[in-house]
Motif scaffolding. Structure first.
Motif, PDB file in Angstrom:
ATOM      1  N   ALA A1530       0.840  -1.197   0.000  1.00  0.00           N
ATOM      2  CA  ALA A1530       0.000   0.000   0.000  1.00  0.00           C
ATOM      3  C   ALA A1530       0.881   1.256   0.000  1.00  0.00           C
ATOM      4  O   ALA A1530       0.605   2.225  -0.717  1.00  0.00           O
ATOM      5  CB  ALA A1530      -0.900  -0.016   1.221  1.00  0.00           C
ATOM      6  N   LEU A1531       1.928   1.193   0.780  1.00  0.00           N
ATOM      7  CA  LEU A1531       2.841   2.330   0.874  1.00  0.00           C
ATOM      8  C   LEU A1531       3.475   2.591  -0.498  1.00  0.00           C
ATOM      9  O   LEU A1531       3.560   3.736  -0.953  1.00  0.00           O
ATOM     10  CB  LEU A1531       3.921   1.997   1.920  1.00  0.00           C
ATOM     11  N   LEU A1532       3.891   1.525  -1.133  1.00  0.00           N
ATOM     12  CA  LEU A1532       4.515   1.649  -2.448  1.00  0.00           C
ATOM     13  C   LEU A1532       3.542   2.290  -3.448  1.00  0.00           C
ATOM     14  O   LEU A1532       3.929   3.148  -4.254  1.00  0.00           O
ATOM     15  CB  LEU A1532       4.946   0.256  -2.934  1.00  0.00           C
ATOM     16  N   ALA A1533       2.266   1.856  -3.384  1.00  0.00           N
ATOM     17  CA  ALA A1533       1.264   2.408  -4.309  1.00  0.00           C
ATOM     18  C   ALA A1533       1.144   3.913  -4.124  1.00  0.00           C
ATOM     19  O   ALA A1533       1.083   4.682  -5.087  1.00  0.00           O
ATOM     20  CB  ALA A1533      -0.075   1.736  -4.072  1.00  0.00           C
ATOM     21  N   VAL A1534       1.117   4.348  -2.841  1.00  0.00           N
ATOM     22  CA  VAL A1534       1.000   5.793  -2.563  1.00  0.00           C
ATOM     23  C   VAL A1534       2.246   6.514  -3.053  1.00  0.00           C
ATOM     24  O   VAL A1534       2.178   7.598  -3.653  1.00  0.00           O
ATOM     25  CB  VAL A1534       0.762   6.017  -1.049  1.00  0.00           C
ATOM     26  N   GLN A1535       3.418   5.910  -2.816  1.00  0.00           N
ATOM     27  CA  GLN A1535       4.669   6.548  -3.261  1.00  0.00           C
ATOM     28  C   GLN A1535       4.669   6.739  -4.782  1.00  0.00           C
ATOM     29  O   GLN A1535       5.058   7.789  -5.291  1.00  0.00           O
ATOM     30  CB  GLN A1535       5.872   5.675  -2.856  1.00  0.00           C
ATOM     31  N   CYS A1536       4.213   5.681  -5.486  1.00  0.00           N
ATOM     32  CA  CYS A1536       4.166   5.781  -6.962  1.00  0.00           C
ATOM     33  C   CYS A1536       3.265   6.940  -7.384  1.00  0.00           C
ATOM     34  O   CYS A1536       3.599   7.697  -8.297  1.00  0.00           O
ATOM     35  CB  CYS A1536       3.651   4.481  -7.569  1.00  0.00           C
ATOM     36  N   SER A1537       2.087   7.056  -6.707  1.00  0.00           N
ATOM     37  CA  SER A1537       1.163   8.146  -7.055  1.00  0.00           C
ATOM     38  C   SER A1537       1.819   9.496  -6.814  1.00  0.00           C
ATOM     39  O   SER A1537       1.720  10.410  -7.640  1.00  0.00           O
ATOM     40  CB  SER A1537      -0.095   8.049  -6.206  1.00  0.00           C
ATOM     41  N   LEU A1538       2.464   9.637  -5.659  1.00  0.00           N
ATOM     42  CA  LEU A1538       3.113  10.924  -5.326  1.00  0.00           C
ATOM     43  C   LEU A1538       4.178  11.262  -6.360  1.00  0.00           C
ATOM     44  O   LEU A1538       4.336  12.406  -6.784  1.00  0.00           O
ATOM     45  CB  LEU A1538       3.731  10.843  -3.924  1.00  0.00           C
ATOM     46  N   LEU A1539       4.922  10.239  -6.785  1.00  0.00           N
ATOM     47  CA  LEU A1539       5.991  10.454  -7.749  1.00  0.00           C
ATOM     48  C   LEU A1539       5.435  10.945  -9.088  1.00  0.00           C
ATOM     49  O   LEU A1539       5.973  11.840  -9.725  1.00  0.00           O
ATOM     50  CB  LEU A1539       6.740   9.133  -7.937  1.00  0.00           C
ATOM     51  N   LYS A1540       4.274  10.324  -9.495  1.00  0.00           N
ATOM     52  CA  LYS A1540       3.654  10.756 -10.759  1.00  0.00           C
ATOM     53  C   LYS A1540       3.245  12.214 -10.669  1.00  0.00           C
ATOM     54  O   LYS A1540       3.455  13.014 -11.596  1.00  0.00           O
ATOM     55  CB  LYS A1540       2.392   9.915 -11.034  1.00  0.00           C
ATOM     56  N   ILE A1541       2.607  12.567  -9.515  1.00  0.00           N
ATOM     57  CA  ILE A1541       2.157  13.967  -9.342  1.00  0.00           C
ATOM     58  C   ILE A1541       3.369  14.893  -9.397  1.00  0.00           C
ATOM     59  O   ILE A1541       3.372  15.929 -10.076  1.00  0.00           O
ATOM     60  CB  ILE A1541       1.406  14.114  -8.004  1.00  0.00           C
ATOM     61  N   LEU A1542       4.418  14.479  -8.708  1.00  0.00           N
ATOM     62  CA  LEU A1542       5.630  15.300  -8.634  1.00  0.00           C
ATOM     63  C   LEU A1542       6.210  15.515 -10.036  1.00  0.00           C
ATOM     64  O   LEU A1542       6.559  16.643 -10.415  1.00  0.00           O
ATOM     65  CB  LEU A1542       6.648  14.604  -7.731  1.00  0.00           C
ATOM     66  N   SER A1543       6.256  14.420 -10.825  1.00  0.00           N
ATOM     67  CA  SER A1543       6.873  14.547 -12.166  1.00  0.00           C
ATOM     68  C   SER A1543       6.060  15.501 -13.026  1.00  0.00           C
ATOM     69  O   SER A1543       6.616  16.340 -13.737  1.00  0.00           O
ATOM     70  CB  SER A1543       6.972  13.163 -12.817  1.00  0.00           C
ATOM     71  N   LYS A1544       4.706  15.368 -12.948  1.00  0.00           N
ATOM     72  CA  LYS A1544       3.883  16.245 -13.788  1.00  0.00           C
ATOM     73  C   LYS A1544       3.933  17.681 -13.283  1.00  0.00           C
ATOM     74  O   LYS A1544       3.883  18.629 -14.072  1.00  0.00           O
ATOM     75  CB  LYS A1544       2.427  15.752 -13.786  1.00  0.00           C
ATOM     76  N   THR A1545       3.998  17.848 -11.939  1.00  0.00           N
ATOM     77  CA  THR A1545       4.077  19.203 -11.370  1.00  0.00           C
ATOM     78  C   THR A1545       5.320  19.911 -11.891  1.00  0.00           C
ATOM     79  O   THR A1545       5.282  21.059 -12.354  1.00  0.00           O
ATOM     80  CB  THR A1545       4.120  19.121  -9.834  1.00  0.00           C
ATOM     81  N   LEU A1546       6.465  19.198 -11.846  1.00  0.00           N
ATOM     82  CA  LEU A1546       7.726  19.802 -12.302  1.00  0.00           C
ATOM     83  C   LEU A1546       7.668  20.071 -13.801  1.00  0.00           C
ATOM     84  O   LEU A1546       8.152  21.086 -14.291  1.00  0.00           O
ATOM     85  CB  LEU A1546       8.891  18.875 -11.966  1.00  0.00           C
ATOM     86  N   ALA A1547       7.047  19.148 -14.546  1.00  0.00           N
ATOM     87  CA  ALA A1547       6.931  19.339 -15.997  1.00  0.00           C
ATOM     88  C   ALA A1547       6.094  20.573 -16.295  1.00  0.00           C
ATOM     89  O   ALA A1547       6.360  21.321 -17.248  1.00  0.00           O
ATOM     90  CB  ALA A1547       6.293  18.112 -16.622  1.00  0.00           C
ATOM     91  N   THR A1548       5.026  20.798 -15.450  1.00  0.00           N
ATOM     92  CA  THR A1548       4.193  21.992 -15.648  1.00  0.00           C
ATOM     93  C   THR A1548       4.984  23.253 -15.291  1.00  0.00           C
ATOM     94  O   THR A1548       4.962  24.256 -16.020  1.00  0.00           O
ATOM     95  CB  THR A1548       2.940  21.892 -14.761  1.00  0.00           C
ATOM     96  N   LEU A1549       5.706  23.170 -14.147  1.00  0.00           N
ATOM     97  CA  LEU A1549       6.483  24.352 -13.715  1.00  0.00           C
ATOM     98  C   LEU A1549       7.519  24.737 -14.772  1.00  0.00           C
ATOM     99  O   LEU A1549       7.897  25.897 -14.905  1.00  0.00           O
ATOM    100  CB  LEU A1549       7.171  24.048 -12.374  1.00  0.00           C
ATOM    101  N   GLN A1550       7.977  23.735 -15.494  1.00  0.00           N
ATOM    102  CA  GLN A1550       8.979  23.995 -16.542  1.00  0.00           C
ATOM    103  C   GLN A1550       8.462  25.024 -17.553  1.00  0.00           C
ATOM    104  O   GLN A1550       9.219  25.806 -18.109  1.00  0.00           O
ATOM    105  CB  GLN A1550       9.266  22.661 -17.233  1.00  0.00           C
TER     106      GLN A1550
END
Length: 1734
Positions: A1530-1550
């Protein structure tokens, strides 16, 4: 018990076998039994020998018999004066068949004097019954050995031929011994021989005499008697006084009179039969009298003369004397001395004809009593010859009219024998009984009775009906009686001939009515003339039918005068004749219309007079019953107006009014019953009334007429059923008959098919019956009938002289009907919480074992009619299912004895198969509902084993012994194990497995050859379904499959019995999977083909398909155990299922086919999901599925709801597995059209229902109820509903249709988008239809991927439709349902993003509108990640950021339209970046948050896709290790979700930060265009919203990425901690790429923001310096770490796929980099570091 018990078959069992009521039904088996017991039949009663010392010695030496049995056998021998060895055998048979205790109680009984005496008397009764049964066997042989229609005629005939020689001499001497026998006394037979026992003995003696004479009579009916035998029989009967001069006549009491009479009848018949009158008649006609055996026996004749001259004091002498007169008169007419005259006169004085009719009635009424028929044939010969030989006048001494009527009575009795009527009509009219008919015609119509009585007797079949009708239609004489000579005739001088002068009407009826007219000039012969009056026979032709109509009219005229009785006497024979005619041949009824139509008026008039003529009324009602059988509606409507039947004066509205009988009138019949019939004790009208009502009910009238019958039925239920047993009766047996008729009526009502009854609120006949029986005293009356008990029935049967007919049979029939009625009432009673009085009466625990359950169970002891115990057990089965009580407790002390009786009948090889099946069915039900009772029957004993472990053994009285015998493969096909019984045994075993009776199962599964025997049916080759397969064979195979399935499912594969594994291996090796798959397919196809004619074995077919389905579903998860591992086999099985489904579902109008198709579709869907690899290799599946879909969409909507869903689901799976293979592209347009039509229709229906719900104001349902799998009305929203699945299928098809051409063409034809969008809009506004809205948005999202699709979606006005309604969803999201709704609907951010991505500038305005409207929710969403880490919330954030990422490409337009929002979004994205980094960095903190949020529970989110929940249910709770692993996942699933959000957030900030190349190279860039996003600070990110995102945040993000990369590559960590152990290699690869992408973007934003900061003139120089230093050191460290990774092999970044990134070509996954300079983004960073360091 001794082995010898079964070596001797009891006579009763032999009798049952010969009757064909046992399991032995083959002629060869019957022959074997007759051969084996021939000697016993030959010896007759001599088979039972007197005691002897040799026999006693034999018993003493017999080692096989227990001592107590020997001792008791000697006591029996003393009491019954029976051979000792036979006494012991008798005792053994009694204990086997009739003993009602247990084996253990027997020891006590032998020791206790009182109990042993009672047992002795019961054995004595059993002995008497045995003797009777032995004689009945011989009687049976003699009855049918020449009957061509009897199945065992040949076998009987062989046996009779063997017996023939000295049968009579033996039986005659036995008869003599019986009537001369001295009565036993206590001195000779022991002190148990009390007066009562002596009386009992004598009754038995009379019964045996009667049976012996019956056998002798039947014998002589077929074989000739010699003159000397006749003389000796005559002497013997004279000595015995034809039964009246018994040696022990002082013992005769009133109850024995019938038996004594019967002995007299047979004595008389034997003598008449011995004179062979038929042959004598034939000799006389052919004038060869010397051929008759008596012509040469002068001495015998002389002896007989002397003997018969002494006769004349007993009525039984009459026929003998009459026959002798004939014999003497015919053989020696010249010697016709005064002797003959004297003998003849004596016969007439004895009223011989009256005696003959009494005798024939006494011998038996029913048509199938062969003895009575034989007697009638014998007397027929006598009467024919008498009437031919002597003038009628000479036969009429003393009261001419009386003798004449007696002669006619006797003739009528005789003619009722089958075939005699036909013989009569074929004879010459002046021969035999034809002369009686002639004389009756001579007095017609002055005397109507005699002629009609004779003609009624002469009706036997359709040909005789025509003859009788024509005979009466053409009468040529009209006889009248005059007191004085009338004026209108002239006569000859001698007054012998009269002539009519004027025409005359024969009946004084009004003009215009039917009448008879005698014309002028008719001649009349004066038969008798003189002072007393004249009898004139007019020579006038007319139809008697017209005359009868006139007679009825006359009766209607004189109904209220004194002449009514005389007229009734004339009309009753007419009615009886009509009744017999229409019941024999209906086709004549039209000709009788003038008579039958007047019956209603007759009934109305006659029932309303003061003293109604009951017999005529009964005849009327009987006629109407026959008419009602053919035209119920007509009879009912005419009868309704007569006032005869009970009626309701007020309309019937509810049950309470009906049951209270308020406003109901009893009608003329009701008054007649109370005022006339009950006081007199004669019930002819009541019997006719009950038959009439039953016929009307069976006629299936419409509901209106049935309502009219309610008062009649209510009268029966309220006034008759509860009290009929208390009425006064003159004739024995009428009470039983009325009870039987009442129950037949109720039985008919309860068996009415529901179509005949409308389901309105007013009571129907059936509901009234059910209510009355369940709640009023009518039910108690039925309970009392069932409570008669087996003993009473035995007593009644024993009391009747004939074993084949009498009150006993009627009583048995009544009790059987009571069982059936009760069973139906319980079955049909509407469910209620209150226990009805009937159920209470059935299940109450009475004291002293008198409750009904015991009485029902004890019917198992009944041996006469096998249907009685069977129906009793059936009722017990019903009660065991529905009643809340323990049958075991009700049985009390009798439980074990009753169990033994049940098992004895179950074990018996000769027992009737249907009883055995019913016992097993009862036990099958008891497994689930009666734990105590089933334990008693299983009789498991605990084996003395080690402490704690329980091993069981089968007890001696366990039902499993029988069951194991029945499933033994070696027994199959033998007569005692027919397929039905085999099926019942397997059904019982299946019940044990289904109910998890572990103790019994553990014993069974370890039994030798158990699994081998069990699986035998699966290896048989069945006949193809097109031939008629025995349906129970299908059920048998289904049960076996289910048992195997349950065993595999519940038992861990390691613990399965080796023999079962071997069986499954054999099953697989023998290619049985293919065989059964093919068979099931052909079965389904057969049902589909035979749909028109209908298939009889549909339920069995469904059972087999269901069981096969269960096996296949199991094989998907237990393929190793079930040896189903070959892909080729699986493919064959899958294709068979597909073909079967197609065959069944392509007949959309057939309900049975659709049911089977639905079952097959479920299996198809499961196999699709579980055998993906096999399906992938299958040939074209889409085509058949598309055909099925088209067919199913035409079928009835409500029925096929679930099936449609299954087919849609299957299509989705196939598209996901196979995709559109090249050949399938042709399917696409048609399939799309079907699906879109469905989506459109469903969406419109959903709109209607949602509007309706909003108007009704129905509360919003909670999520749980939405997810149930129960059947819903079609417009409800369900996750697996048709509508939702159709949308998903449309989405899959859209994916397959890459260029979108087909979609566009279909959308032009079908307005699918507008209807879907309207439905989504109304759903969002009303917050209903969660799953529909989600699926619709997914479809729109998929459509938006192609330019044409996106244009269509945008053109349909998606923003205008959905944008605002979505707001209301967010606003109301405080309560649970709305929250779940909003969570699901918030994927809504995807489709504007998708459309924007596809349509670019064409959609930008709509996209900005959407952002503007939903800005609050978007910001809320970005903030929420910090507070809620549930997967749903993270998903929403992910979609929102994804949308913002697409929109960020249009930064300038955004800045122009919504500058404030743009800044808010940028700030929130930076904070989001900080939050994600913090949560990813602090794993423990994240774990803690998750636990706190979910209250120690695991998050409900989905596990990584490849991990599936285990299929086998685990027996203990999951251990700690498993829980920890689940938490890690379950923890891994949440981490994966956070990572996806983080990657898209940074891509948007770019997109919100200056382009790196531009800012590094372009000096004149306008910095004011871009805001500073990160503050100048290098602290690690905090979880505090007050701390602003900084450069430290970005550096921390890179660090987190690096540490996670490191963690992935650490292979040697403990398993529970390592990410690598929790995810698959593909997922790890994807994770690495995502981390690289995140780090790239982070570097990019970091560099861009840093350069922006360094170039910004407003930044203080100190800060710039600090920035350079910090970045220089931090980035250098990071670069060295990165280099290490790339040396090992770098993951690729997915950037090129997602973003217009800076690099041109990403490295290939896992490629080794030769030196770090090759990584483009590392080169960028190095360049930046060098810049900073300068």
């Amino acid at each position: 018990m001794a082995e010898s018990e079964m070596s001797v078959r009891s006579s009763r069992e032999l009798h049952t076998i010969l009757l064909g009521r046992s399991a032995l039904r083959e002629p060869a088996q019957i022959e074997a039994e007759l051969d084996r017991h021939w000697d016993r039949l030959h010896q007759g009663l001599c088979y039972y020998k007197p005691p002897s010392s040799s026999s006693a010695g034999k018993v003493k030496e017999d080692k096989d018999v227990a001592q107590p049995l020997k001792d008791f056998g000697l006591r029996i021998s003393k009491l019954l004066c029976l051979d000792e060895h036979q006494s012991v055998q008798l005792l053994q048979c009694y204990l086997q068949e009739d003993y009602r205790g247990t084996r253990d109680s027997l020891k006590v009984v032998f020791k206790d004097e009182r109990q042993s005496q009672s047992l002795l008397l019961k054995v004595a009764d059993y002995y008497y019954e045995e003797r009777m049964c032995l004689l009945r066997c011989v009687l049976l042989l003699l009855t049918y050995f020449q009957d061509e229609r009897h199945p065992y005629r040949a076998e009987y005939s062989n046996c009779v031929n063997k017996l023939e020689k000295d049968l009579v001499s033996k039986y005659k001497s036995q008869f003599e011994n019986l009537f001369k026998a001295e009565a036993p006394t206590w001195e000779t037979h022991g002190n148990l021989m009390t007066e009562r026992q002596v009386s009992h003995w004598f009754l038995q003696c009379l019964r045996e005499q009667s049976l012996l004479l019956e056998i002798i009579f039947l014998y002589y009916a077929y074989f000739e008697m010699s003159p000397s035998d006749l003389l000796s029989f005559t002497k013997m009967f004279k000595e015995q006084g034809f039964g009246l001069r018994q040696t022990n006549r002082h013992l005769v009491d009133k109850s024995m009179d019938a038996l004594v009479d019967r002995i007299g009848y047979f004595s008389s018949l034997i003598l008449v039969e011995g004179m062979d009158i038929d042959f004598l008649h034939k000799c006389a006609l052919e004038e060869c009298t010397e051929q008759h055996q008596f012509s040469s026996a002068a001495d015998v004749i002389k002896g007989m003369d002397q003997l018969l001259l002494t006769f004349g004091d007993i009525p039984h002498h009459g026929p003998v004397l009459l026959a002798w007169v004939l014999l003497r008169h015919t053989l020696r007419p010249e010697e016709s001395s005064p002797v003959i005259r004297r003998i003849g006169n004596t016969a007439l004085q004895l009223e011989v004809f009256k005696y003959i009719s009494t005798m024939l009635k006494g011998l038996g009424v029913s048509g199938n009593n062969v003895t009575a028929i034989t007697a009638k044939m014998c007397i027929y010969g006598l009467l024919s010859f008498v009437v031919t030989s002597f003038e009628e006048e000479s036969l009429q001494t003393g009261g001419q009219a009386a003798q004449c009527s007696h002669l006619i009575d006797a003739a009528c009795e005789v003619l009722s024998a089958p075939n005699l009527a036909e013989v009569f009509w074929e004879m010459k009219p002046n021969m035999g009984l034809g002369m009686i008919l002639d004389s009756a015609v001579g007095m017609f119509p002055h005397k109507i009775g005699p002629l009609l009585q004779l003609l009624t007797a002469l009706l036997s079949n359709k040909s005789t009906v025509k003859k009788v009708y024509n005979f009466l239609d053409k009468m040529s004489y009209y006889t009248q009686v005059y007191k004085h000579k009338p004026n209108d005739v002239i006569s000859k001088e001698d007054e012998t001939l009269w002539r009519r002068q004027t025409p005359k009407l024969l009946y004084p009826l009004g003009t215009g009515q039917t009448n008879l007219w005698m014309p002028q000039g008719v001649l009349g012969q004066v038969m008798i003339g003189g002072e007393q009056g004249y009898v004139v026979r007019w020579d006038h032709s007319y139809s008697s039918w017209t005359l009868f109509t006139c007679e009825v009219e006359m009766l209607l005229h004189v109904v209220s005068t004194a002449d009514v009785i005389a007229h009734c006497v004339r009309v009753k024979p007419v009615l009886d004749l009509v009744h017999k005619i229409i019941s024999t041949d209906w086709t004549v009824s039209d000709c009788l219309l003038p008579l039958t139509s007047r019956i209603y008026m007759l009934l109305q008039r006659l029932t309303s007079v003061i003293n109604p003529p009951v017999d005529v009324i009964a005849s009327c009602v009987n006629c109407l019953s026959v008419l009602a059988a053919r035209m119920p509606a007509k009879v009912w409507s005419s009868l309704h107006h007569t006032g005869f039947l009970p009626f309701a004066s007020n309309p019937l509205t509810n049950m309470a009014q009906c049951v209270s009988a308020e406003g109901m009138k009893a009608g003329n019949y009701g008054n007649l019953l109370v005022q006339i019939e009950q006081p007199k004790g004669e019930y002819a009208v009541t019997i006719a009334f009950l038959r009439l009502i039953t016929t009307l009910v069976k006629g299936q009238l419409g509901s209106t007429q049935n309502k009219g019958l309610i008062p009649c039925v209510l009268l029966v239920l309220k006034e008759m059923l509860p009290t009929y047993h208390k009425w006064r009766y003159n004739t024995y047996g009428v009470r039983e008959r009325i009870g039987c008729l009442i129950l037949e009526l109720i039985h008919a009502i309860l068996n009415l098919s529901p179509e005949g009854e409308d389901q309105a609120s007013t009571p129907t006949l059936q509901s009234l019956c059910i209510y009355s029986l369940a709640n009023t005293e009518a039910g108690q009356a039925v309970v009392n009938i069932m409570g008669v008990g087996v003993d009473t029935i035995d007593v009644v049967l024993a009391a009747q002289p004939s074993s084949s007919e009498g009150p006993g049979q009627i009583l048995i029939q009544t009790v059987k009907l009571a069982f059936s009625v009760t069973n139906n009432v319980i079955r049909l009673k509407p469910p209620s919480d209150v226990v009805s009085p009937l159920e209470q009466a059935l299940t109450q625990h009475g004291g002293h074992g008198n409750n009904l359950i015991v009485v029902l169970a004890k019917y198992i002891y009944h041996k006469h009619d096998p249907a009685l115990p069977r129906l009793a057990i059936q009722l017990l089965k019903r009660l065991a299912t529905v009643a809340p009580m323990s049958v075991y407790a009700c049985l009390g002390n009798d439980a074990v004895a009753i169990r033994d009786a049940f098992l004895t009948r179950l074990q018996s090889k000769t027992e009737d198969m249907r009883i055995k099946v019913m016992i097993l069915e009862f036990l099958t039900v008891a497994v689930e509902t009666q734990p105590g009772l089933i334990e008693l029957f299983l009789n498991l004993e605990v084996k003395d084993g080690t402490e704690g472990s329980k091993e069981f053994l089968l007890g001696e009285w366990s039902c499993l012994h029988v069951v194991l015998d029945l499933i033994d493969s070696k027994q199959q096909g033998k007569y005692w194990c027919p397929p039905m019984l085999h099926k019942a045994a397997l059904a019982f075993l299946l019940a044990l497995w289904q109910d998890r009776r572990d103790s019994a199962i553990s014993v069974l599964r370890t039994k030798e050859r158990f699994w081998e025997n069990l699986t035998t049916p699966l290896f048989a080759t069945l006949t193809p379904p097109s031939d008629t397969t025995e349906p129970c064979v299908l059920e048998t195979c289904a049960f076996v499959m289910k048992i195997i399935g349950l065993e595999i499912y519940y038992v861990v594969s390691g613990s399965l019995e080796q023999s079962l594994k071997d069986g499954l291996q054999k099953f697989s090796n023998a290619r049985r999977y293919e065989y059964w798959s093919q068979y099931v397919k052909s079965l389904v196809c057969h049902v589909a083909e035979m749909e028109e004619e209908g298939v009889g074995s549909l339920t069995e077919t469904q059972m087999l398909i269901s069981a096969w389905r269960m096996l296949l579903i199991l094989s998907t998860s237990h393929s190793d155990v079930m040896q189903l591992t070959e892909d080729s086999t699986k493919l064959k099985l899958f294709m068979d299922v597909l073909d079967g489904t197609k065959a069944a579902l392509t007949i959309p109008m057939s309900v049975p086919c659709l049911r089977l198709g639905s079952m097959m579709a479920t299996l198809l869907l499961i196999l699709l999901k579980q055998w993906r690899s096999v399906v992938a290799t299958a040939p074209d599946i889409l085509s058949p599925l598309s055909l099925i879909l088209e067919s199913v969409l035409q079928a009835d909507h409500h029925m096929m709801e679930r099936t449609k869903a299954k087919i849609f689901s299957a299509l989705i799976s196939v598209l996901q597995i196979q995709g559109l293979n090249g050949g399938d592209i042709s399917q696409l347009p048609q399939l799309l059209l079907c699906v879109c039509e469905t989506v459109k229709d469903e969406a419109l229906a959903l709109i209607d229902s949602t509007r309706h719900m909003s108007q009704v104001g129905e509360g919003v349902e909670d999520e749980d109820s939405m997810e149930t799998d129960s059947f819903r009305s079609p417009q409800k929203d369900q996750r697996d509903g048709v509508c939702v699945l159709a949308l998903h299928l449309a989405k899959e098809l859209c994916r397959s249709d890459e260029d979108g051409e087909h979609w566009v063409s279909v959308m032009r034809k079908v307005p699918v988008l507008p209807s879907v969008l309207s439905a989504v809009e109304i759903s969002l506004r009303s917050k209903h239809n969660l799953y529909f809205s989600e699926a619709a948005l997914h479809l729109l999202l998929t459509l938006a991927r192609t330019p044409q699709g996106a244009a269509a979606v945008a053109g349909a006005g998606i923003i205008q439709t959905i944008c605002l309604p979505l707001l209301s969803v967010y606003e109301g999201s405080s309560n649970g349902a709305s929250q779940s709704f909003s969570r699901k609907s918030q994927d809504s951010a995807c489709w504007p993003g998708s459309l924007l991505k596809t349509l670019r500038y064409n959609f930008i305005n709509e996209a900005l509108d959407f952002v503007g409207v939903h800005q609050e929710r978007i910001l809320q969403c970005l903030n929420a990640v910090r507070t809620v880490q549930s997967l749903a919330c993270l998903d929403e954030a992910d979609h929102t950021v994804g949308f913002l990422l697409q929109l960020s490409s249009f930064c300038k337009e955004w800045q122009f339209h919504l500058p404030k929002l743009l800044w808010d979004v940028q700030v929130n994205l930076c904070y989001l970046c900080q939050t994600c980094t913090y949560l990813l960095h602090s794993k423990k903190m994240l774990h803690h948050y998750l636990q706190a949020k979910n209250g120690e529970a695991l998050p409900p989110g989905p596990l990584p896709r490849t991990q599936r929940a285990p299929q086998t249910p685990s027996k203990e709770a999951a251990g700690g290790g498993e829980r920890e692993e689940a938490e890690q996942k379950a923890l891994l699933a949440v981490q994966c979700s956070l990572l996806k959000i983080l990657s898209k957030t940074l891509a948007t900030l770019q997109h919100f930060t200056p382009d790196c190349c531009q800012i590094l190279l372009d000096q004149s860039m306008d910095l004011a265009e871009y805001r500073t996003l990160f503050v100048l600070s290098f602290t690690t990110p905090a979880f505090d919203p007050d701390v602003a995102p900084s450069f430290g945040t970005l550096l921390a993000t890179i660090n987190v990425g690096l540490s996670m990369l490191g963690e992935i590559e650490k292979k040697k960590e403990p398993v529970s901690q390592s990410i690598a152990s929790l995810a698959s290699s593909e997922e790890i690869q994807a994770l690495k790429s995502l981390l690289m992408f995140t780090m790239e973007n982070c570097f990019y934003v970091l560099i861009s923001q840093a350069v922006r900061c360094l170039k910004d003139p407003s930044t203080p120089p100190r800060d710039k310096q600090r920035l350079k230093q910090e970045l220089s050191s931090e980035l250098s460290t990071l670069l060295s770490s990165l280099s290490r990774h790339f040396r090992r092999g770098s993951p690729s970044s997915p950037a090129s796929g997602m973003l217009p990134s800076t690099q041109n070509k990403p490295p290939t996954p896992g490629s080794k980099a030769s030196h770090e300079g090759q990584e483009p983004f590392i080169q960028l960073v190095q360049a930046f570091v060098r810049l900073v360091q300068r």
